[in-house]
Scaffold this active site. Structure first.
Site, PDB file in Angstrom:
ATOM      1  N   LYS A 164      10.583  99.593  75.700  1.00  0.00           N
ATOM      2  CA  LYS A 164      10.005  98.749  74.602  1.00  0.00           C
ATOM      3  C   LYS A 164       8.681  98.649  74.219  1.00  0.00           C
ATOM      4  CE  LYS A 164      14.353  96.315  74.279  1.00  0.00           C
ATOM      5  NZ  LYS A 164      15.076  95.050  74.505  1.00  0.00           N
ATOM      6  N   ARG A 182      19.376  97.345  81.365  1.00  0.00           N
ATOM      7  CA  ARG A 182      19.791  98.097  80.309  1.00  0.00           C
ATOM      8  C   ARG A 182      18.877  99.096  80.239  1.00  0.00           C
ATOM      9  NH1 ARG A 182      19.064  98.204  75.114  1.00  0.00           N
ATOM     10  NH2 ARG A 182      20.991  98.753  73.377  1.00  0.00           N
TER      11      ARG A 182
HETATM   12  N1  HH2 Z   1      17.842  95.580  73.233  1.00  0.00           N
HETATM   13  C1  HH2 Z   1      18.217  96.504  72.231  1.00  0.00           C
HETATM   14  C2  HH2 Z   1      19.325  96.324  71.976  1.00  0.00           C
HETATM   15  N2  HH2 Z   1      20.481  95.628  72.402  1.00  0.00           N
HETATM   16  N3  HH2 Z   1      20.945  94.001  74.038  1.00  0.00           N
HETATM   17  C3  HH2 Z   1      20.704  93.299  75.128  1.00  0.00           C
HETATM   18  N4  HH2 Z   1      21.727  92.702  75.599  1.00  0.00           N
HETATM   19  N5  HH2 Z   1      19.673  93.316  75.598  1.00  0.00           N
HETATM   20  C4  HH2 Z   1      18.341  94.034  74.925  1.00  0.00           C
HETATM   21  O1  HH2 Z   1      17.160  93.971  75.496  1.00  0.00           O
HETATM   22  C5  HH2 Z   1      18.883  95.001  74.013  1.00  0.00           C
HETATM   23  C6  HH2 Z   1      20.017  94.805  73.361  1.00  0.00           C
HETATM   24  C7  HH2 Z   1      17.197  97.211  71.761  1.00  0.00           C
HETATM   25  O2  HH2 Z   1      16.978  98.449  72.311  1.00  0.00           O
HETATM   26  P1  HH2 Z   1      17.724  99.690  71.613  1.00  0.00           P
HETATM   27  O3  HH2 Z   1      19.292  99.789  71.513  1.00  0.00           O
HETATM   28  O4  HH2 Z   1      17.207 100.906  72.491  1.00  0.00           O
HETATM   29  O5  HH2 Z   1      17.260 100.094  69.927  1.00  0.00           O
HETATM   30  P2  HH2 Z   1      17.825  99.733  68.695  1.00  0.00           P
HETATM   31  O6  HH2 Z   1      18.092  97.970  68.601  1.00  0.00           O
HETATM   32  O7  HH2 Z   1      16.585 100.296  67.821  1.00  0.00           O
HETATM   33  O8  HH2 Z   1      19.370 100.401  68.437  1.00  0.00           O
END
Ligand code: HH2
Length: 271
Positions: free
Chosen positions: A214, A250
């Site tokens: 992040k 995650r």
């Molecule tokens: N962070 C993201 C998405 N979903 N869900 C939970 N429970 N906790 C988190 O910290 C979280 C999440 C953001 O990361 P990512 O999926 O890699 O990116 P994007 O939202 O751009 O798809």
């Protein structure tokens, strides 16, 4: 010797064109399935499948398009692996399709607030539910978020959402909490939350921590401008989570996280 429950590793798989780290890499179903296989081979306990990015400014996705991205992928993974599958969505219709395709966890970054029927649907599905804290909504959440007491406010929100879920009929044992690192938080808020994860853990629900790659990590190391250059900070955050007793992390980098957590556990046992 101190025995600790192993921290579970949730591998991130975004079938999206625009996720902040893996966007565009796994929109193709064959590439997504190959990545799922790879993360399982690397030791992932859970795969978190997403079909809509939550990054600030990401394009919204229609329900049908989101289902088309995630449900066949979930079914294909389920057909060949018993790995626990999680659907990362705020939409009840997508959660329903994903659970029908074989997922066991509904990971909702809006903590069942996006649709009025969300908590009822979660209860009806009988799945596990991750309730994550977010201040504001993805498009605008990073515009100067303000808290008097970040840990206390996140804690109070999550307790209230857990109570709402239980009132709707979600079993207490099926609820997870997540502080939502990077969702409507400044660097200082993210650090305070990471430093006080033990307070969330003390609420008695399993805690999920998502700090992998992040952008707050970039503020600590200007060389980590690109998401793929944040492995060191991501591992340090996962270890901080393990130390505080989170149930799962995650992550994008499964094999490295599994290795770091194995060492942390072995050290705890060697004491
Ligand atoms: N962070 C993201 C998405 N979903 N869900 C939970 N429970 N906790 C988190 O910290 C979280 C999440 C953001 O990361 P990512 O999926 O890699 O990116 P994007 O939202 O751009 O798809």
């Amino acid at each position: 010797m101190t025995e600790r429950t192993p921290v579970r590793v949730m591998g991130i798989l975004n079938a999206t064109p625009d996720s902040f780290s893996d966007g565009g890499r796994f929109l193709d179903p064959a590439a997504a399935l190959a990545q799922a296989r790879r993360m399982v081979a690397e030791g992932a306990d859970i795969l978190d499948i997403g079909g809509e990015s939550t990054r600030p400014g990401a394009a919204p996705v229609e329900v049908e398009a989101e289902i088309a991205r995630v449900a066949p992928l979930i079914a294909a993974i389920r057909a060949e692996s018993p790995v626990t599958l999680s659907i990362d969505t705020m939409k009840p219709q997508v959660a329903r399709a994903a659970i029908a395709a074989g997922a066991e966890i509904w990971n909702d970054v809006t903590a069942l607030t996006w649709a009025p029927e969300a908590a009822d649907v979660a209860a009806e599905l009988g799945c596990q539910v991750v309730l994550m804290h977010m201040r504001g909504e993805p498009r605008t959440m990073q515009a100067a978020p303000v808290y008097q007491d970040a840990v206390g406010e996140v804690e109070a929100f999550l307790v209230a959402r857990a109570e709402a879920a239980m009132t709707a009929g979600v079993a207490r044992a099926r609820i997870w909490l997540d502080p939502g690192i990077g969702f409507g938080k400044t660097l200082a808020h993210n650090l305070t939350l990471l430093a006080h994860l033990d307070r969330l853990v003390a609420l008695g629900f399993p805690v999920l921590l998502g700090a992998s790659r992040k952008s707050f990590l970039k503020a600590l190391d200007p060389r980590a401008a690109s998401a793929a250059d944040r492995l060191g900070g991501s591992l340090a955050a996962a270890l901080a989570g393990a130390q505080a007793g989170v149930a799962a992390v995650r992550v994008h980098d499964v094999v490295e996280t599994v290795q770091a957590l194995a060492l942390a556990r072995a050290l705890a046992q060697a004491r």
